[in-house]
Design a protein around this motif. Structure first.
Motif, mmCIF file in Angstrom:
data_model
loop_
_atom_site.group_PDB
_atom_site.id
_atom_site.type_symbol
_atom_site.label_atom_id
_atom_site.label_comp_id
_atom_site.label_asym_id
_atom_site.label_seq_id
_atom_site.Cartn_x
_atom_site.Cartn_y
_atom_site.Cartn_z
ATOM 1 N N ARG A 62 0.841 -1.192 0.000
ATOM 2 C CA ARG A 62 0.000 0.000 0.000
ATOM 3 C C ARG A 62 0.879 1.245 0.000
ATOM 4 O O ARG A 62 2.040 1.183 0.387
ATOM 5 N N PRO A 63 0.351 2.389 -0.423
ATOM 6 C CA PRO A 63 1.168 3.609 -0.460
ATOM 7 C C PRO A 63 1.574 4.073 0.932
ATOM 8 O O PRO A 63 0.919 3.746 1.927
ATOM 9 N N VAL A 64 2.662 4.833 0.976
ATOM 10 C CA VAL A 64 3.179 5.354 2.243
ATOM 11 C C VAL A 64 3.511 6.834 2.097
ATOM 12 O O VAL A 64 3.655 7.359 0.990
ATOM 13 N N TRP A 65 3.640 7.495 3.242
ATOM 14 C CA TRP A 65 4.219 8.829 3.310
ATOM 15 C C TRP A 65 5.664 8.682 3.760
ATOM 16 O O TRP A 65 5.959 7.882 4.651
ATOM 17 N N VAL A 66 6.554 9.462 3.172
ATOM 18 C CA VAL A 66 7.945 9.521 3.622
ATOM 19 C C VAL A 66 8.280 10.972 3.940
ATOM 20 O O VAL A 66 8.017 11.869 3.134
ATOM 21 N N VAL B 208 8.598 7.056 8.123
ATOM 22 C CA VAL B 208 7.734 6.391 7.149
ATOM 23 C C VAL B 208 6.462 5.921 7.841
ATOM 24 O O VAL B 208 6.511 5.357 8.935
ATOM 25 N N GLU B 209 5.340 6.161 7.197
ATOM 26 C CA GLU B 209 4.070 5.714 7.765
ATOM 27 C C GLU B 209 3.089 5.407 6.645
ATOM 28 O O GLU B 209 3.184 5.975 5.548
ATOM 29 N N PRO B 210 2.167 4.484 6.880
ATOM 30 C CA PRO B 210 1.156 4.173 5.863
ATOM 31 C C PRO B 210 0.399 5.432 5.461
ATOM 32 O O PRO B 210 0.139 6.308 6.286
ATOM 33 N N TYR B 211 0.058 5.512 4.194
ATOM 34 C CA TYR B 211 -0.648 6.683 3.680
ATOM 35 C C TYR B 211 -2.033 6.830 4.304
ATOM 36 O O TYR B 211 -2.794 5.873 4.402
ATOM 37 N N VAL B 212 -2.334 8.052 4.724
ATOM 38 C CA VAL B 212 -3.661 8.413 5.207
ATOM 39 C C VAL B 212 -4.091 9.654 4.441
ATOM 40 O O VAL B 212 -3.325 10.621 4.343
ATOM 41 N N GLN B 213 -5.285 9.631 3.878
ATOM 42 C CA GLN B 213 -5.760 10.764 3.092
ATOM 43 C C GLN B 213 -5.752 12.040 3.928
ATOM 44 O O GLN B 213 -6.358 12.094 4.998
#
Length: 220
Positions: free
Chosen positions: A183-187, A212-217
């Motif tokens: 799944r997409p992530v934020w960096v 790094v964390e899982p993407y949250v809208q």
């Protein structure tokens, strides 16, 4: 997963990004469900992650980081349309999956990679969304990976150009697990500009000690 050929997608994707075609991405519909069984190989991160407009990004900016889109990683003076024009006839004539196409792809990518990264990003603390191509793990924890704008890049399909690839080394305790790499992530971290050779692809950027964390809208 089935391996697919996305050479035309990768080349046209960078061409569009470099020409500023991403200005209306904030208005495009998103993939309704972030799931590896739903997202197709080659899916652009823009189809999954809400792309804020320039005004929204500026209003959401904080002193901690600058939020980037993948378009921002392309050097402002890069003119990929000239490269594409140079090889246009060969691109149209090459048979998909042929040796001729592979050789042509290598030539075009070599010219794209020679463009380097966007020097204006050097030393900037940024946040960017993307997909994960793991390089190294410690048990179930990912300790190094490539961040890329297309789902499956470097693993099930060819890598994107170097200036669309970021080498990421997360802070211990601020990474993700292997089952979260689908799944997409934020960096978030400080951007370094310069080529880094990896086992999967050439990266034009590097972020060390990244969060790094899982993407949250986001809410804009």
């Amino acid at each position: 997963m089935k391996k697919m050929n996305i050479i035309p997608l990768l080349l046209s994707g960078l061409l569009l990004a470099s020409c500023g075609a991403g200005s209306s991405d904030a208005d495009k519909p998103l993939v309704s469900k972030i799931d590896p069984d739903v997202i197709e190989l080659g899916t652009d991160i823009k189809a999954v992650v809400k792309q804020p407009s320039k005004a929204e990004r500026e209003s959401a900016a904080t002193s901690e980081f600058k939020e980037l889109s993948w378009d921002d990683l392309v050097p402002p003076d890069f003119r990929p349309e000239k490269i594409m024009a140079k090889y246009q006839a060969e691109i149209q004539a090459a048979k998909e999956g042929s040796e001729e196409e592979r050789v042509l792809y290598d030539k075009v990518m070599a010219e794209f990679n020679s463009a380097g990264g966007n020097a204006e990003l050097r030393g900037k603390t940024i946040r960017i969304p993307g997909f994960v191509a793991p390089l190294e793990n410690d048990g179930e924890t990912v300790v190094e990976f490539l961040l890329v704008p297309y789902y499956g890049s470097c693993i099930h399909s060819p890598p994107p150009p170097a200036n669309q690839t970021v080498m990421v080394s997360p802070i211990k305790g601020k990474s993700i697990t292997l089952d979260q790499t689908y799944r997409p992530v934020w960096v978030v971290g400080e951007m370094e500009v310069g080529d880094v050779e990896t086992d999967l692809a050439l990266a034009g950027y590097q972020i060390k000690n990244a969060r790094v964390e899982p993407y949250v809208q986001p809410a804009y």
